[in-house]
Design a protein around this motif. Structure first.
Motif, PDB file in Angstrom:
ATOM      1  N   MET A  18      28.019  34.684  45.228  1.00  0.00           N
ATOM      2  CA  MET A  18      27.906  33.311  44.740  1.00  0.00           C
ATOM      3  C   MET A  18      29.287  32.715  44.478  1.00  0.00           C
ATOM      4  O   MET A  18      30.179  33.389  43.979  1.00  0.00           O
ATOM      5  N   PHE A  55      31.157  29.147  42.779  1.00  0.00           N
ATOM      6  CA  PHE A  55      30.807  28.061  41.854  1.00  0.00           C
ATOM      7  C   PHE A  55      31.705  26.842  42.026  1.00  0.00           C
ATOM      8  O   PHE A  55      32.823  26.935  42.528  1.00  0.00           O
ATOM      9  N   ASN A  71      35.284  29.565  38.551  1.00  0.00           N
ATOM     10  CA  ASN A  71      35.007  30.633  37.589  1.00  0.00           C
ATOM     11  C   ASN A  71      35.755  31.930  37.919  1.00  0.00           C
ATOM     12  O   ASN A  71      35.209  33.014  37.809  1.00  0.00           O
ATOM     13  N   LEU A  72      37.023  31.762  38.288  1.00  0.00           N
ATOM     14  CA  LEU A  72      37.851  32.966  38.472  1.00  0.00           C
ATOM     15  C   LEU A  72      38.144  33.549  37.089  1.00  0.00           C
ATOM     16  O   LEU A  72      38.079  32.839  36.082  1.00  0.00           O
ATOM     17  N   PHE A  73      38.466  34.852  37.037  1.00  0.00           N
ATOM     18  CA  PHE A  73      38.820  35.462  35.759  1.00  0.00           C
ATOM     19  C   PHE A  73      40.285  35.138  35.473  1.00  0.00           C
ATOM     20  O   PHE A  73      41.173  35.646  36.156  1.00  0.00           O
ATOM     21  N   VAL A 124      31.396  48.006  39.974  1.00  0.00           N
ATOM     22  CA  VAL A 124      29.992  48.009  40.372  1.00  0.00           C
ATOM     23  C   VAL A 124      29.737  48.987  41.509  1.00  0.00           C
ATOM     24  O   VAL A 124      28.770  49.732  41.503  1.00  0.00           O
ATOM     25  N   ILE A 177      19.827  35.045  39.157  1.00  0.00           N
ATOM     26  CA  ILE A 177      20.554  34.720  37.925  1.00  0.00           C
ATOM     27  C   ILE A 177      19.595  33.950  37.042  1.00  0.00           C
ATOM     28  O   ILE A 177      19.655  34.018  35.818  1.00  0.00           O
ATOM     29  N   ASN A 229      19.634  34.704  43.785  1.00  0.00           N
ATOM     30  CA  ASN A 229      20.243  35.985  43.374  1.00  0.00           C
ATOM     31  C   ASN A 229      19.730  36.394  41.992  1.00  0.00           C
ATOM     32  O   ASN A 229      20.307  37.242  41.328  1.00  0.00           O
ATOM     33  N   MET A 282      32.458  41.968  48.042  1.00  0.00           N
ATOM     34  CA  MET A 282      31.257  42.766  47.769  1.00  0.00           C
ATOM     35  C   MET A 282      30.446  42.982  49.048  1.00  0.00           C
ATOM     36  O   MET A 282      29.352  43.544  49.005  1.00  0.00           O
ATOM     37  N   ARG A 297      22.741  41.586  43.712  1.00  0.00           N
ATOM     38  CA  ARG A 297      23.954  40.777  43.550  1.00  0.00           C
ATOM     39  C   ARG A 297      25.016  41.206  44.549  1.00  0.00           C
ATOM     40  O   ARG A 297      25.879  40.432  44.931  1.00  0.00           O
ATOM     41  N   ARG A 299      20.121  29.540  42.227  1.00  0.00           N
ATOM     42  CA  ARG A 299      20.280  30.614  41.239  1.00  0.00           C
ATOM     43  C   ARG A 299      19.078  31.553  41.225  1.00  0.00           C
ATOM     44  O   ARG A 299      19.190  32.693  40.756  1.00  0.00           O
ATOM     45  N   ARG A 350      36.679  36.676  46.672  1.00  0.00           N
ATOM     46  CA  ARG A 350      36.108  37.564  45.658  1.00  0.00           C
ATOM     47  C   ARG A 350      34.649  37.895  45.991  1.00  0.00           C
ATOM     48  O   ARG A 350      34.217  39.044  45.878  1.00  0.00           O
ATOM     49  N   ALA A 351      33.897  36.861  46.421  1.00  0.00           N
ATOM     50  CA  ALA A 351      32.499  37.102  46.787  1.00  0.00           C
ATOM     51  C   ALA A 351      32.417  37.998  48.025  1.00  0.00           C
ATOM     52  O   ALA A 351      31.599  38.914  48.097  1.00  0.00           O
ATOM     53  N   ALA A 365      35.026  43.767  40.521  1.00  0.00           N
ATOM     54  CA  ALA A 365      33.606  44.109  40.713  1.00  0.00           C
ATOM     55  C   ALA A 365      33.415  45.254  41.707  1.00  0.00           C
ATOM     56  O   ALA A 365      32.643  46.181  41.427  1.00  0.00           O
ATOM     57  N   THR A 404      21.804  45.029  40.531  1.00  0.00           N
ATOM     58  CA  THR A 404      23.137  45.338  41.022  1.00  0.00           C
ATOM     59  C   THR A 404      23.160  45.303  42.547  1.00  0.00           C
ATOM     60  O   THR A 404      24.068  44.725  43.152  1.00  0.00           O
TER      61      THR A 404
END
Ligand SMILES: Nc1ncnc2c1ncn2[C@@H]1O[C@H](COP(=O)(O)OP(=O)(O)OP(=O)(O)O)[C@@H](O)[C@H]1O
Ligand SMILES: [Mg+2]
Lengths: 507, 252
Positions: free
Chosen positions: B91, B93, B97-99, B115, B61, B59, B163, B86, B56, B159-160, B111, B83
């Motif tokens: 990252m 998990f 930790n999906l939305f 972002v 966090i 990045n 970006m 990241r 952690r 998802r990661a 994102a 920004t």
């Protein structure tokens, strides 16, 4: 324009020759402001279904006084208990509302009498007459709250106790019609009121009730106009009323409203309808007065709740955060506004706030604004707990994930936390709203003409309480069911939280 | 491997004397490490040894308290544009930790759109490409709750990836998965390395570690005790602490 109108008035009423320095201090800015509780016909009431159309002996007198001083009359209606606090808060210049001239009140206010009256004790027809108030020992008696009858009965009770007899059991109701109702439905033995009211109510009461006693109380003989203590104002008001009296104008008003001295004729008619009257019920249901009252109830509840939600979201975030001075103050805010009765908060904001901050007695601070303010504050103290629980229920891993993706705190709240918290907060929020919708009825005490206030005014006029209560009930239920339906519709949008529903939806 | 005292700006990640405190508790104790481009690092160690805290910090966090952290020659400290950081360090998990309120596709595009300011259609095209790379393209319209654990973890990786990171940090990505799903994730992580993406992965699965790692980083009580290739670590650990750790792992 105004000058022309004043000139015309001056020509039409040559006898009324009020110069600027003849004006009492409670008349200013071209206005005479009146506080009245329009539930006491024929003195002050609403005649017809338009709740703004005030009528009665007191209203005529107020209009005549305004004309006498060449100013406009601005009446304000409120609960009886609100009259004197409003007078003190300078929300109005005078109170004319069927209030008796009494020594106790004269300590704090000046009063000028305008009409003679008699106290009566009234019971259901067939009840035997009594000789004195003491004969009501052990019986239940109803009076309107805020009136001085209660204190008078307490004095009777002191004498009764002294002689070892059971006291009179007192019940107090906020409006006169509810007082009468208690006798009609047989809950209480008798009610105490003024004879003038009975004259007016003879249509509704004819054949149902009878006067059992006309007690001779020295303090209960005159209706009076009340003003704040000021010897010059009091002299000017006395002069005005004396002049109107001499010209026979006051006697004419009394005659117009059927206030004449014959008690017995009141109770001979026997045409009162006793069954549920559907015409009245539907008439009320579709009347503009009820529609307006319901709309006002809905609007004030929606506005107050939206405001409460808006202020309670940052509050909840702060309360869920680290310990700080602000957090402790917010904790105190929540404790105070959840702890104090909503009714007390309304009365405080309406009647006490102007004593501290004079701007709150100005005209812009309407009952609507006062209700909005106090219900918003009150509701935010409840809503904040819902918000806190909902925000806490969102997995902290969500914030971590958003953070790791480079989202800002604002973006995280807007796109990740709030949508998830909303699902958790929605059902208890709708529950709160439904309860708030009903709480708005308290605002009648500060004269907001919401649904229940409209209902009570109509009941006071017609005495058909069953029909009007039923119409109000229909409105409240319709609103509640609509919001329950809305809740179901919104919940359908949260399929993402339910595996089975989500799959069924995808299939 | 002996590291010089100053950080190496040519390494993808260069760490010197990195320490971190939680109040007075020393969670990371003067860590030195260089990680090169496309390398697959696996961090092992007993529970509470500071593995999560360590990755952690990479990045930011969790900000570190002392020492130097350098990524692609840039020092990471409190002046770093988070920004951008990241964006280049993704990252994944343990609990994905999906939305939950967003579809798989929206999880992947949120994102980049917010972002990076990428248009919806561009973000969706990129997302679908990565979703097919992790073999889950056909689930794009579903909500996370409708997917199995292995599928959810693959969405989290996609998802990661959306970006376009150069580094991806994994914190026990397979802890909640069945063996079959684990082998799927292993394959994906190999692909990432082939694309030149550096991966740093915390795990408790020895088999997984041995399969995937270029180097094993062994931590205990906040300190890095060993940095060795997996064959060597699993057959001839250098420290006593690593030996007892491995013995316990095998017994379980
Ligand atoms: N936010 C925090 N505040 C205080 N202490 C923390 C915090 N996060 C971690 N710690 C402590 O730091 C130490 C290292 O924690 P960390 O989560 O990095 O361990 P770990 O090696 O990832 O363990 P595990 O294998 O159980 O996940 C632990 O003793 C933990 O209690
Ligand atoms: Mg961990």
């Amino acid at each position: 324009m105004l000058a022309a109108a004043l000139l015309a008035l001056a020509v039409l009423l040559p006898a009324a020759h009020a110069l600027a320095d003849d004006l009492p201090s409670f008349v200013h800015d071209g206005q005479l402001t009146l506080c009245t509780n329009p539930t006491l016909p024929p003195m002050t009431f609403v005649n017809g279904s338009d709740t703004n159309a005030l009528a009665g002996m007191d209203i005529d007198l107020a209009r005549r006084l305004a004309a006498y001083w060449h100013v406009a009359l601005i009446p304000q209606t409120m609960d009886f208990e609100g009259l004197f606090p409003s007078l003190s808060a300078q929300r109005c210049g005078m109170v004319i509302s069927g209030v008796l001239r009494q020594a106790g009140r004269l300590r704090n206010y000046d009063a000028v009498a305008y009409l003679d009256s008699t106290v009566v004790a009234v019971a259901r027809v067939g009840t035997p007459k009594i000789r004195e108030m003491a004969d009501l020992s052990g019986q239940t008696v109803a009076v309107q709250s805020g009136t001085s009858y209660a204190a008078q009965i307490e004095r009777e009770n002191d004498r009764l106790r002294a002689s070892g007899r059971p006291p009179i059991i007192l019940q107090q109701y906020p409006t006169e019609d509810q007082v009468v109702q208690q006798v009609l439905i047989g809950r209480v033995h008798a009610f105490i009121s003024q004879d003038v009211e009975l004259y007016y109510r003879q249509k509704q009461l004819g054949g149902k009730v009878t006067i059992i006693l006309t007690p001779d109380y020295p303090d209960f003989h005159q209706f009076a106009v009340y003003i704040r203590k000021d010897s010059r104002d009091s002299a000017l008001l006395q002069k005005a009323i004396d002049e109107l009296s001499q010209k026979g104008e006051i006697a004419a008003m009394a005659k117009k409203w059927g206030i004449s001295g014959d008690h017995q004729s009141v109770f001979t008619e026997r045409n009162a309808p006793s069954r549920f009257d559907f015409a009245t019920f539907f008439g009320a249901l579709f009347s503009t007065a009820f529609l307006k009252g319901a709309a006002l109830t809905l609007v004030i509840a929606l506005l107050s709740h939206l405001t409460a939600i808006a202020i309670s979201i940052p509050m909840a975030m702060k309360l869920n955060g680290r310990d700080s001075i602000i957090r402790r103050l917010l904790g105190l805010y929540v404790a105070v506004f959840r702890g104090a009765p909503t009714l007390l908060q309304l009365l405080f904001i309406w009647n006490a706030l102007p004593q501290f901050f004079p701007i709150f007695r100005e005209h812009w601070f309407t009952p609507f604004l006062a209700t909005w303010l106090s219900l918003s504050i009150n509701e935010s103290a409840y809503q904040v707990e819902i918000n806190r629980a909902a925000l806490r229920a969102v997995d902290p891993g969500q914030v971590l994930a958003a953070d790791a993706l480079g989202m800002t705190t604002a973006q995280t709240y807007r796109h990740v936390i709030f949508p998830q918290a909303l699902r958790i907060a929605l059902p208890p929020t709708i529950n709160e709203f439904i309860s708030l919708l009903k709480t708005t009825s308290l605002a009648s005490v500060i004269s907001l003409q919401e649904l229940l206030a409209v209902t009570q005014i109509q009941v006071a006029r017609t005495f058909q309480f069953t029909e009007y209560y039923a119409a109000a009930l229909v409105y409240y239920l319709a609103m509640v069911f609509f919001f329950l339906f809305l809740q179901k519709r919104i919940e359908r949008r949260f399929i993402w939280a339910d595996r089975n529903k989500a799959s069924a939806d995808a299939a | 491997m002996q590291l010089s005292t100053s950080p190496d700006p040519t390494a993808r990640i260069s760490i010197r004397g990195l320490s971190k405190f939680y109040k007075d508790y020393l969670a990371l104790d003067r860590i030195d490490l260089d990680i090169s481009k496309g390398e697959k690092i696996v961090v092992l160690g007993p529970s509470g040894s500071g593995k999560s805290t360590f990755i952690r910090c990479l990045n930011r966090i969790e900000p570190h308290d002392s020492g130097v952290l350098m990524i692609d020659g840039h020092v990471i400290d409190d002046r770093t544009d988070l920004t951008a950081l990241r964006g280049s360090v993704g990252m994944v998990f343990q609990n994905y930790n999906l939305f939950p309120h967003l579809s798989v596709l929206d999880n992947c595009t949120l994102a980049p759109r917010l972002v990076r300011g990428i248009t919806k259609s561009d973000a969706e095209a990129t997302a679908r490409r990565y979703l097919s790379q992790v073999n889950i393209a056909e689930q794009a319209e579903k909500f996370p709750i409708q997917l199995s654990g292995g599928q959810q973890q693959r969405v989290a990786i996609a998802r990661a990836l959306c970006m376009n990171p150069e580094i991806i940090l994994f914190d026990e990505p397979t802890a909640a998965l069945d063996p079959e799903s684990i082998s799927g994730i292993v394959g994906i992580m190999r692909d990432l390395a082939d694309q030149g993406i550096t991966t740093v992965c915390v795990t408790h699965e020895m088999g997984f570690a041995r399969h995937i790692a270029d180097r094993i980083v062994f931590m205990d009580r906040g300190a890095v005790l060993e940095v060795t290739p997996p064959e060597e670590f699993f057959t001839a650990p250098r420290t006593e602490r690593a030996r007892t750790f491995l013995a316990q792992m095998i017994r379980h």
